[in-house]
Write an enzyme that holds these catalytic residues in place. Structure first.
Site, PDB file in Angstrom:
ATOM      1  N   ASP A 558       2.345 -97.283 -31.456  1.00 59.42           N
ATOM      2  CA  ASP A 558       2.738 -97.078 -30.493  1.00 59.42           C
ATOM      3  C   ASP A 558       2.165 -96.998 -29.079  1.00 59.42           C
ATOM      4  O   ASP A 558       1.791 -98.000 -28.779  1.00 59.42           O
ATOM      5  CB  ASP A 558       3.843 -95.916 -30.594  1.00 59.42           C
ATOM      6  CG  ASP A 558       4.837 -96.478 -31.869  1.00 59.42           C
ATOM      7  OD1 ASP A 558       4.594 -97.090 -32.631  1.00 59.42           O
ATOM      8  OD2 ASP A 558       5.940 -95.798 -31.576  1.00 59.42           O
ATOM      9  N   GLU A 792       7.089 -84.850 -38.881  1.00 59.69           N
ATOM     10  CA  GLU A 792       6.379 -86.179 -38.362  1.00 59.69           C
ATOM     11  C   GLU A 792       5.049 -85.789 -37.775  1.00 59.69           C
ATOM     12  O   GLU A 792       4.418 -86.951 -38.094  1.00 59.69           O
ATOM     13  CB  GLU A 792       7.565 -86.622 -37.233  1.00 59.69           C
ATOM     14  CG  GLU A 792       7.107 -88.170 -36.870  1.00 59.69           C
ATOM     15  CD  GLU A 792       8.122 -88.641 -35.672  1.00 59.69           C
ATOM     16  OE1 GLU A 792       8.576 -87.546 -34.895  1.00 59.69           O
ATOM     17  OE2 GLU A 792       8.271 -89.700 -35.383  1.00 59.69           O
TER      18      GLU A 792
END
Ligand code: NAG
Ligand code: NAG
Ligand code: NAG
Length: 822
Positions: A558, A792
């Site tokens: 990302d 996460e």
């Protein structure tokens, strides 16, 4: 994972106006020819030809790979795979089951605490604020045991399957609801068990008295006739109140709303301790469903789904059982309930524990029973997070003016997060399968084959799979469209390499071979860099003003800093290393299948040539491997306030905007970012064990001012200009500092593998390996104990879990780190 997805909320959604299905290529040949001929005749053949080319290019993205599927559609059927037919394949729910078929009858659980403000639970939502939930045991095949801690009470949800008959057999559920020590006595709770159709099949409710649904009979294409029985609950204080609902609705994505809007609070429950009004307590019960009024003139949507719900309300603690009995199961050895259900669950638990012990051997490595249970839960959540989805992606190629629907297809896959990302992600899956494949190679092969079967004729696989109305209802429209130029790391090769270690999948491997070749070629050609044997991720953000550093979602990392100004000159070291891995695995598979793998071996030799690697990617100034591109370090986000023109009303001036300013012009150079990307030649074993740069990378890893933390390796060096920097006003740092477990898994694994090879750094590798493994495991375990979840990512300053939860996708790789299975 892609940052943009973090903002999704699961509760509200707008249905995406579906693109119209493009005409399938084979049917319209005649029309095209006719059109072409007529056009010829009137002398515009050139125009017609270009029109035809555009049309056929626009359809190309939808043309599936021509080779036979790895898993033909019937491979998941009850005939060919009866033991895997039913399963907890709806990972987005706290508890529910369906079959591995396109339009399965589904079953599920909702619950409603009748204390305080009623809150209905159904799909896994972070906003529900549950203290913890997840599978304690789940073998991916036969049974599962889950514990859910809600406010004031705990639910234990168990299921076990029993094979028999021709339609995937029976199963039973047992739900135990117990009050927590702190909760006030006499609390009442409603459980709602439901069954629903998805466009086919019929359900008939059987009701005793006014509101007591005792069982549902039904029939569907894949299940034949069946019965769903709701046994009398045990416990409470002897009083049970019943309600039920039988209605139709537009689809499975509306179930929560239908149930919520069918509740009324005029029902009363008799209870010993039930307050002032004559031992009766009001509660919310299912009454009847009135669809919301439609705007005038709108036709009512056709009733796609038939829904039957059984609600029972009683005082804690209590236990309820639900039995699914398949009509074709003739010689049933008695009901799978009560004692026999308990016995069956115990048998599977013991089997799983024994198998877990023999595969991972954690006791021998000195882990305590509690730590072993932690590892079992991590594996169980990975397996219990496997779903079966069916539907069409919405895709777009450069040749499509508008998005189009990809051919409908099934996908059996694990998911990164049951609450936040309950769907398939291409690069996550390669990591998932490392763990799943160790537990049960057959499950890994099934997922891998399903993914490869989604490939189109060009070799592209859409990277995020949002299949079916339930999945789509969780994703905002703007993130639904998958673009056919965009890649994602081919991590399935990581999984393949491991699966090659045994011969179980050889037939699937042979079927996969033509697809793997096309897949490899797709990466090798569409993601190639300008120079031979260099690679560049396509699909970077283009807007030069919006982002501090344009994101590269396709790389999986990302917002990890890349060249500040995307250009064709870029070359990405991580992608090159993924290709080195891919070429090696391709060559190995070719050898295994006795096919010609010379091209791949050749690529592999070039891509692992350390001199060439250094030439393209070593930055001496940085002391690490790096991307190359049009780059400047001197960028910043600044508030810019547009000025009112003379005479303009100041109120009409747009609000200030945070935009990127470039203080020093970019030039072609190595990108000055130290972090995960710098390590790739080491992470994927492209580097020779005796390479002079290996020592420099180890320095970088162990340096607490750079990547080292007491909790794992951080994604970006503390000294990097973009360390913990926001990318826009709304985008918090994602891969700019936090600790990610998939990359840490690759790091521990690389330390381990290199420490087994001859080389000058062996002692250092061994000690770094021990230290990093210890740090990771200690923190993951500590955070799990404290918060109830795997996360996460983990904060690089405090070790705390952050981002979404539960995240039992690649964070569950901790099991392999504990077991030292690399
Ligand atoms: C399953 O489908 C494949 C291909 O569509 C076919 O060749 C095979 O015979 C089928 N098997 C069964 C048992 O129906
Ligand atoms: C990959 O691309 C390179 C450069 O274009 C080419 O030389 C090589 O043959 C390709 N590899 C395969 C396996 O086709
Ligand atoms: C680098 O980016 C700048 C700004 O967009 C551009 O003017 C320049 O031509 C680029 N240089 C190269 C070599 O691409």
């Amino acid at each position: 994972m892609a940052r943009e997805r973090r903002r999704h909320t699961g509760t509200e959604h707008r249905p995406l106006p579906l693109p119209r299905k493009a005409t399938p290529p084979e049917r319209d040949w005649t029309r095209v020819l006719l059109v072409a001929l007529v056009s010829c005749a009137i002398g515009v053949s050139a125009f017609a030809y270009s029109g035809y080319m555009r049309w056929s290019l626009a359809l190309r993205v939808l043309t599936l790979h021509p080779s036979p599927r790895v898993w033909p559609p019937n491979s998941s059927s009850s005939a060919l795979s009866p033991n895997m037919f039913w399963g907890s394949y709806r990972p987005q729910l706290y508890f529910g089951m369906k079959t591995r078929s396109p339009h399965s009858v589904v079953t599920g659980l909702m619950w409603l605490s009748q204390a305080g403000a009623p809150s209905l639970r159904h799909t896994c939502e972070q906003g529900d604020g549950l203290a913890r939930y997840g599978w304690l045991l789940h073998d991916g095949e036969n049974f599962g045991v889950q514990e859910i801690t809600d406010r004031g009470f705990t639910l234990r949800t168990e299921f076990v399957k029993r094979p028999g008959g021709d339609h995937g057999g029976d199963w039973s559920w047992r739900i135990r609801a117990s009050p927590q020590a702190s909760s006030s006595p006499g609390q009442i709770l409603s459980l709602m068990f439901y069954v629903a159709t998805d466009g086919q099949g019929t359900l008939t409710p059987h009701v005793a008295g006014r509101r007591h649904l005792t069982h549902v009979t039904g029939e569907s294409e894949e299940l034949g006739p069946f019965t769903l029985r709701f046994l009398t609950a045990e416990g409470g204080d002897g009083h049970v109140s019943y309600n039920y609902l039988s209605t139709t609705c537009p689809g499975l994505h509306t179930l929560t709303d239908v149930v919520r809007t069918s509740l009324r609070d005029h029902f009363t429950h008799p209870t010993e301790s039930g307050g002032s009004r004559g031992n009766k307590r009001r509660y919310f019960g299912l009454d009847s469903y009135h669809p919301p009024p439609l705007p005038p003139g709108t036709p009512a949507p056709p009733p796609h789904t038939q829904l039957v719900v059984h609600q029972l309300t009683l005082q804690l603690p209590f236990q309820a059982e639900v039995l699914f009995e398949s009509g074709s199961f003739q010689q049933r050895p008695g009901q799978l309930s009560g004692v026999s259900l308990g016995t069956e669950l115990d048998r599977h638990k013991t089997n799983m524990e024994n198998r877990f012990q023999s595969i991972f051997r954690l006791e021998e490595k000195g882990f305590t029973p509690d730590q072993v249970a932690f590892a079992q839960a991590a594996l169980s959540n990975m397996l219990g997070g496997m779903g079966y989805f069916y539907g069409s992606s919405v895709v777009k190629s450069p040749h499509n003016a508008e998005p189009v629907l990809y051919p409908a297809a099934p996908l059996y896959t694990a998911v990164p997060s049951r609450s936040f990302f309950p769907r398939g992600f291409l690069w996550d899956e390669g990591f998932h399968l490392l763990l799943i494949g160790r537990w049960n190679p057959s499950l890994a092969w099934q997922s891998l084959g399903h993914w490869l079967d989604l490939m189109n004729a060009d070799g592209w696989i859409p990277r995020e799979q949002i299949l079916g109305s339930e999945a789509r209802s969780k994703v905002p429209d703007e993130f639904v469209i998958q673009k056919s130029e965009n890649a994602n790391p081919p991590t399935l090769f990581l999984a393949l390499r491991q699966l090659l270690a045994n011969t179980e999948g050889d037939e699937a491997l042979r079927r996969a071979w033509p697809r793997l070749q096309t897949w490899y070629d797709w990466y090798n050609s569409t993601q190639a860099g300008l120079l031979p044997h260099t690679y560049r991720w396509r699909g970077r953000d283009q807007d030069p003003l919006r982002f501090l550093n344009p994101k590269t979602l396709t790389s999986g990392l990302d917002d990890y800093p890349r060249a500040s100004h995307p250009s064709e000159e870029e070359r990405h070291v991580d992608l090159r290393c993924w290709m080195a891995l891919a070429s090696q695995v391709m060559a190995d598979i070719a050898e295994r299948l006795e096919e010609d793998g010379g091209r791949y071996r050749h690529d592999h030799n070039i891509l692992t040539d350390n001199a060439l690697l250094d030439h393209h990617h070593w930055s001496e100034r940085l002391g690490a491997y790096a991307d190359y591109g049009n780059h400047t370090q001197n960028t910043a986000l600044e508030w810019v306030r547009p000025r009112a023109a003379p005479g303009q009303d100041p109120r009409s001036v747009p609000p200030p905007q945070l935009i990127r300013v470039v203080r020093k012009p970019p030039r072609l150079q190595y990108v000055g970012a130290l972090g995960y990307v710098s390590l790739f030649p080491f992470l994927l074993q492209v580097l020779d064990p005796s390479a002079p740069h290996l020592g420099r990378l180890l320095d970088l890893i162990r340096d607490a001012d750079k990547l080292w933390t007491p909790y794992g390796i951080r994604s970006l060096s503390k000294g990097s200009p973009l360390y913990l920097q926001r990318n826009t006003e709304h985008d918090a740092p994602y891969w700019r500092g936090p600790i990610w477990i998939n990359m840490n898994y690759l790091t521990v694994r690389a330390l381990y593998l290199y420490s087994q090879m001859e080389g000058p750094h062996r002692d250092r590798l061994v000690s770094l390996y021990r230290e990093l493994r210890q740090n990771l495991l200690a923190n993951l375990y500590r955070q799990y104990k404290n918060t109830g979840f795997l996360w996460e990512q983990y904060n690089d300053q405090t070790g705390q879990g952050q981002g979404c939860f539960p995240f039992t996708g690649w964070s569950s790789l901790l099991v392999l780190i504990m077991a030292e299975e690399y």
